[in-house]
Write a protein that holds these residues in place. Structure first.
Motif, PDB file in Angstrom:
ATOM      1  N   PHE A 326       1.226  -1.157   0.358  1.00 20.89           N
ATOM      2  CA  PHE A 326       0.051   0.284  -0.427  1.00 20.89           C
ATOM      3  C   PHE A 326       0.944   0.943  -0.046  1.00 20.89           C
ATOM      4  N   ALA A 327       2.273   1.067   0.017  1.00 22.79           N
ATOM      5  CA  ALA A 327       3.261   2.329  -0.028  1.00 22.79           C
ATOM      6  C   ALA A 327       3.111   2.404  -1.181  1.00 22.79           C
ATOM      7  N   GLU A 328       3.665   4.274  -1.378  1.00 26.39           N
ATOM      8  CA  GLU A 328       4.038   4.646  -2.173  1.00 26.39           C
ATOM      9  C   GLU A 328       5.854   4.368  -2.868  1.00 26.39           C
ATOM     10  N   GLY A 329       6.114   4.073  -4.250  1.00 24.21           N
ATOM     11  CA  GLY A 329       7.621   3.529  -4.641  1.00 24.21           C
ATOM     12  C   GLY A 329       7.625   2.225  -4.491  1.00 24.21           C
ATOM     13  N   GLN A 330       9.071   1.796  -4.811  1.00 25.10           N
ATOM     14  CA  GLN A 330      10.003   0.155  -3.949  1.00 25.10           C
ATOM     15  C   GLN A 330      10.555  -0.400  -2.393  1.00 25.10           C
ATOM     16  N   SER A 331       9.933  -1.442  -2.248  1.00 27.62           N
ATOM     17  CA  SER A 331      10.221  -1.710  -1.346  1.00 27.62           C
ATOM     18  C   SER A 331      10.917  -2.404  -1.438  1.00 27.62           C
ATOM     19  N   VAL A 332      11.831  -3.493  -1.013  1.00 27.34           N
ATOM     20  CA  VAL A 332      13.082  -4.644  -0.842  1.00 27.34           C
ATOM     21  C   VAL A 332      13.150  -4.943   0.038  1.00 27.34           C
ATOM     22  N   VAL A 333      12.893  -6.424   0.700  1.00 27.88           N
ATOM     23  CA  VAL A 333      12.826  -6.816   1.883  1.00 27.88           C
ATOM     24  C   VAL A 333      13.992  -8.098   1.137  1.00 27.88           C
ATOM     25  N   LYS A 334      15.518  -8.563   1.907  1.00 24.29           N
ATOM     26  CA  LYS A 334      16.026  -9.301   1.633  1.00 24.29           C
ATOM     27  C   LYS A 334      17.337  -9.193   3.024  1.00 24.29           C
ATOM     28  N   ASP A 335      18.264 -10.541   2.693  1.00 26.13           N
ATOM     29  CA  ASP A 335      18.429 -11.324   3.533  1.00 26.13           C
ATOM     30  C   ASP A 335      17.735 -12.074   4.729  1.00 26.13           C
ATOM     31  N   ALA A 336      16.572 -12.882   4.385  1.00 26.97           N
ATOM     32  CA  ALA A 336      15.381 -12.409   5.140  1.00 26.97           C
ATOM     33  C   ALA A 336      15.155 -14.112   5.010  1.00 26.97           C
ATOM     34  N   LYS A 337      16.251 -15.081   4.244  1.00 28.48           N
ATOM     35  CA  LYS A 337      16.047 -16.722   4.349  1.00 28.48           C
ATOM     36  C   LYS A 337      15.299 -17.829   4.868  1.00 28.48           C
ATOM     37  N   GLU A 338      15.899 -16.591   5.938  1.00 23.82           N
ATOM     38  CA  GLU A 338      14.707 -18.486   7.435  1.00 23.82           C
ATOM     39  C   GLU A 338      13.789 -17.876   7.054  1.00 23.82           C
ATOM     40  N   LEU A 339      12.882 -17.635   6.053  1.00 23.21           N
ATOM     41  CA  LEU A 339      11.273 -16.889   6.433  1.00 23.21           C
ATOM     42  C   LEU A 339      11.071 -18.712   5.216  1.00 23.21           C
ATOM     43  N   ARG A 340      12.269 -19.116   4.491  1.00 20.54           N
ATOM     44  CA  ARG A 340      11.219 -20.108   4.103  1.00 20.54           C
ATOM     45  C   ARG A 340      11.412 -21.243   5.112  1.00 20.54           C
ATOM     46  N   VAL A 341      12.390 -21.294   6.329  1.00 23.46           N
ATOM     47  CA  VAL A 341      11.661 -22.637   7.222  1.00 23.46           C
ATOM     48  C   VAL A 341      11.443 -22.134   9.015  1.00 23.46           C
ATOM     49  N   LYS A 342       9.935 -21.497   8.299  1.00 23.37           N
ATOM     50  CA  LYS A 342       8.871 -21.033   9.464  1.00 23.37           C
ATOM     51  C   LYS A 342       7.759 -21.861   9.228  1.00 23.37           C
ATOM     52  N   GLU A 343       6.329 -21.576   9.982  1.00 29.01           N
ATOM     53  CA  GLU A 343       5.543 -22.614   9.437  1.00 29.01           C
ATOM     54  C   GLU A 343       5.425 -22.360   8.265  1.00 29.01           C
ATOM     55  N   SER A 344       5.136 -21.905   7.184  1.00 29.09           N
ATOM     56  CA  SER A 344       5.383 -22.368   5.895  1.00 29.09           C
ATOM     57  C   SER A 344       6.426 -21.241   5.396  1.00 29.09           C
ATOM     58  N   ASP A 345       6.640 -21.764   3.652  1.00 30.75           N
ATOM     59  CA  ASP A 345       7.319 -21.090   3.161  1.00 30.75           C
ATOM     60  C   ASP A 345       7.209 -19.816   2.992  1.00 30.75           C
ATOM     61  N   ARG A 346       7.631 -18.870   3.342  1.00 33.66           N
ATOM     62  CA  ARG A 346       6.404 -17.557   4.005  1.00 33.66           C
ATOM     63  C   ARG A 346       7.144 -16.432   2.541  1.00 33.66           C
ATOM     64  N   ILE A 347       8.007 -16.572   2.400  1.00 35.75           N
ATOM     65  CA  ILE A 347       8.470 -15.920   1.184  1.00 35.75           C
ATOM     66  C   ILE A 347       7.616 -16.256  -0.169  1.00 35.75           C
ATOM     67  N   LYS A 348       7.763 -17.623  -0.450  1.00 37.39           N
ATOM     68  CA  LYS A 348       6.225 -17.910  -1.819  1.00 37.39           C
ATOM     69  C   LYS A 348       4.694 -17.747  -1.081  1.00 37.39           C
TER      70      LYS A 348
END
Length: 430
Positions: A326-348
């Protein structure tokens, strides 16, 4: 169970978020190995925390639910736990399984830890390996990387260990094992992860030293029972913070929120995005900082999230992704590979759902790129049986004109059983 969510709304009023899940887990664990009766007020009665209660009951600890928010734990002392007659089932709770490994490593019996299908796919070697270095005997699938895990407790020795992955769960397991070890245990970490375990252990009388980039614990003769009042969970409050922030004209007061500095990345990021957010009436509950938070809705701008701040908001990234949409412009999230081994693959899961809503999202190996401010449409969304994905998508859905569907939304019970009722209570249809 599927949930249908109507938008577009203004968010208005005040709430008290559910008690902190991390602190609730630890209050049961530390109370159980302390001597005397521990009283826990404002305990989180959610699925994950109840799994921890059940595990300690199976080891002989008497735990009483006094009323709707108070738990009485009659501690058995450091060496008073009994061999469980059945498997210790952690359900979907990674905190239960990983932290319990550290306590079981110091016991004089064998126990088996199991979990549900999702938890059985989450990596445990990060805890198992350093515990083995301390002398624990732990077996499991793929050389102990996956549950079920068999733990044979015994004589432990203190170690010095640098965390290869920023993980409060690994750190906490080693601190618990350090209570039983011969000699001191020193854990080095960079960046700093949440420190609820250290704070509570000190509150119960453990010999814990917290320094710049390290934590040290020496063996304890005993822990002494105490009283704990659990602050509101900032990870749960985050969904309502973003709900107010992205809907113009909104104003929401969130009371009694824990603002432990290792957990307040969400506040820092929302401020950087231009959110009107105020921290009020700061105080201390049992060593933990608590405050009220006032948020007003308005225009947000894109943000880059990387490196050191990621551990301070790892659980909040699904809802931060919604804010970025909902924010204007581009947002980048990185260095968060740990999200792939949470309750789901949260990145996907994040990328799949935001694309369904019409957002422009690029998937990265360790995060994603969102071009915000694009027109969005209601859609069918999938929780992937992940409580934080379900809640994040509900916040997105209330902010879009039309009716969206969230599949398997009842998974919110893992951390926030009354989430949808509370969300409805502050949503005012425009």
């Amino acid at each position: 169970m599927d949930i249908f969510v109507e938008g577009k709304v203004r968010v208005d009023g005040q709430i008290i978020p559910p008690p902190d899940k991390s602190i609730s887990h630890r209050s049961i664990m530390i109370g159980s190995i302390a001597e005397g009766t521990t009283v826990v007020r404002k305990f989180l009665f959610a699925d994950d925390c109840l799994r921890t209660v059940d595990c300690f009951r199976k080891m002989g600890v008497e735990i009483e639910f006094k009323d709707q928010d108070t738990v009485i734990v009659k501690g058995k002392g450091l060496r008073g736990l009994k061999k469980p007659e059945t498997e210790l089932y952690a359900g979907n709770s990674g905190t239960t399984m990983r932290l319990l490994l550290g306590i079981l490593a110091g016991q004089n019996f064998e126990a088996v830890l199991t979990g549900d299908e999702s938890l059985s796919k989450r990596p445990m070697k990060r805890v198992v390996q350093p515990l083995r270095m301390m002398g624990a005997k732990i077996e499991g699938k793929d050389d102990g990387n996956y549950a079920p895990l068999i733990v044979r407790g015994g004589q432990l020795k203190g170690i010095s260990y640098s965390l290869p992955v920023a993980s409060a769960q690994v750190k906490s397991a080693l601190l618990f094992a350090g209570l039983y070890a011969d000699g001191e245990t020193v854990i080095y970490e960079k960046p700093k992860t949440r420190d609820h375990t250290e704070i509570m252990l000190k509150h119960f009388g453990a010999n814990v030293v917290m320094g710049d980039g390290f934590v040290k614990i020496t063996p304890a003769e005993k822990l002494s029972a105490s009283q704990i009042t659990v602050p509101g969970d900032i990870s749960s409050a985050a969904f309502f913070m973003v709900a107010a922030a992205i809907n113009e004209g909104s104003q929401l007061l969130i009371r009694d929120v824990g603002i432990n500095p290792t957990r307040t990345g969400i506040i820092d990021i929302l401020k950087q995005m231009g959110c009107d957010i105020k921290i009020m009436d700061e105080r201390i509950w049992g060593g933990e900082k608590v405050a009220d938070i006032l948020i007003k809705g308005g225009r947000l701008r894109g943000i880059t999230i990387e490196r050191e701040i990621v551990p301070r908001l790892i659980d909040e990234i699904p809802i931060i992704a919604v804010a970025c949409t909902f924010a204007e412009g581009q947002s980048v999230v990185k260095d968060a590979k740990e999200l792939r081994v949470k309750e789901s693959d949260r990145i996907k899961a994040i990328v799949y759902n935001l694309r369904n809503l019409g957002a422009e999202v690029e998937e990265l190996e360790d995060g994603f790129v969102i071009t915000g401010g694009k027109p969005l449409k209601p859609a069918e969304l999938d929780s992937f049986n992940d409580h934080r994905i379900a809640m994040a998508m509900a916040v997105a859905a209330i902010s879009i004109d039309g009716r969206s569907k969230i599949k398997n939304a009842d998974c919110v019970a893992i951390s926030f059983p009354n989430f949808f009722q509370m969300l409805k209570s502050v949503c005012k249809q425009i």
